[in-house]
Design a protein around this motif. Structure first.
Motif, PDB file in Angstrom:
ATOM      1  N   TYR A 115       9.323   3.254  15.909  1.00 17.09           N
ATOM      2  CA  TYR A 115       8.502   3.615  14.743  1.00 17.09           C
ATOM      3  C   TYR A 115       7.594   2.480  14.262  1.00 17.09           C
ATOM      4  O   TYR A 115       6.954   2.613  13.215  1.00 17.09           O
TER       5      TYR A 115
ATOM      6  N   ALA B  94      12.855  -0.362   3.830  1.00 19.35           N
ATOM      7  CA  ALA B  94      12.626  -0.026   5.231  1.00 19.35           C
ATOM      8  C   ALA B  94      13.909  -0.157   6.044  1.00 19.35           C
ATOM      9  O   ALA B  94      14.283   0.770   6.778  1.00 19.35           O
TER      10      ALA B  94
ATOM     11  N   LYS C  54      10.059   9.519   7.472  1.00 15.60           N
ATOM     12  CA  LYS C  54      10.928  10.231   6.533  1.00 15.60           C
ATOM     13  C   LYS C  54      11.101  11.687   6.954  1.00 15.60           C
ATOM     14  O   LYS C  54      12.188  12.251   6.804  1.00 15.60           O
TER      15      LYS C  54
ATOM     16  N   GLU D 151       3.545   5.395   9.807  1.00 18.26           N
ATOM     17  CA  GLU D 151       3.650   5.634   8.366  1.00 18.26           C
ATOM     18  C   GLU D 151       5.043   6.125   7.989  1.00 18.26           C
ATOM     19  O   GLU D 151       5.697   6.833   8.766  1.00 18.26           O
ATOM     20  N   PHE D 152       5.460   5.768   6.789  1.00 19.37           N
ATOM     21  CA  PHE D 152       6.760   6.211   6.292  1.00 19.37           C
ATOM     22  C   PHE D 152       6.843   7.733   6.193  1.00 19.37           C
ATOM     23  O   PHE D 152       7.909   8.302   6.355  1.00 19.37           O
TER      24      PHE D 152
ATOM     25  N   LEU E 228       5.650   1.033   8.741  1.00 21.51           N
ATOM     26  CA  LEU E 228       6.962   0.540   9.165  1.00 21.51           C
ATOM     27  C   LEU E 228       6.810  -0.787   9.911  1.00 21.51           C
ATOM     28  O   LEU E 228       5.795  -1.020  10.575  1.00 21.51           O
TER      29      LEU E 228
ATOM     30  N   THR F 168       9.998   3.576  -0.909  1.00 17.81           N
ATOM     31  CA  THR F 168       9.480   2.763   0.191  1.00 17.81           C
ATOM     32  C   THR F 168       8.275   1.982  -0.315  1.00 17.81           C
ATOM     33  O   THR F 168       7.694   2.324  -1.335  1.00 17.81           O
TER      34      THR F 168
END
Length: 119
Positions: free
Chosen positions: A51, A29, A60, A55-56, A16, A11
């Protein structure tokens, strides 16, 4: 294993995306967002909205849990079936019998047309 793979997915460092157009410009993404949407039977735009700006790492984590919940039962069933050789052999045998039943009349007609005779 699924959770580990998702956690390691590439990523970018940005949060996001805020909208679907921005998401489409960011391959990593949109890939993960699309997987989440597919597994959760949602529209990708809805997932982006849910989202947006997050944050990723959190995304995740959520994606890993969802993927694990959806895919684990399939994996367990596949492993169970792969260990049942008798069942797999019966599937192969039934498939062979069905193929012969479909092919036999065609093959007989071909033999007749080209002049070969079979007992």
């Amino acid at each position: 294993e699924i959770v580990k793979k998702i956690r390691k997915a590439k990523t970018d460092p940005l949060p996001l995306p805020d909208n679907i157009e921005e998401a489409k410009k960011r391959p990593e993404a949109i890939n993960l967002l699309t997987i989440y949407a597919a597994l959760n039977d949602l529209d990708v735009g809805k997932v982006v909205d849910d989202y947006a700006g997050k944050e990723f790492s959190q995304f995740k984590k959520d994606l890993g849990e969802l993927a694990s919940a959806k895919l684990s039962p399939i994996s367990l069933e596949m492993n169970k079936l792969m260990k049942d050789e008798k069942y797999l052999d019966s599937i192969i045998s039934n498939g062979k019998d069905r193929a012969i039943n479909v092919a036999e009349p065609v093959l007989s007609k071909i033999y007749e047309i080209i002049g070969f005779f079979r007992d």
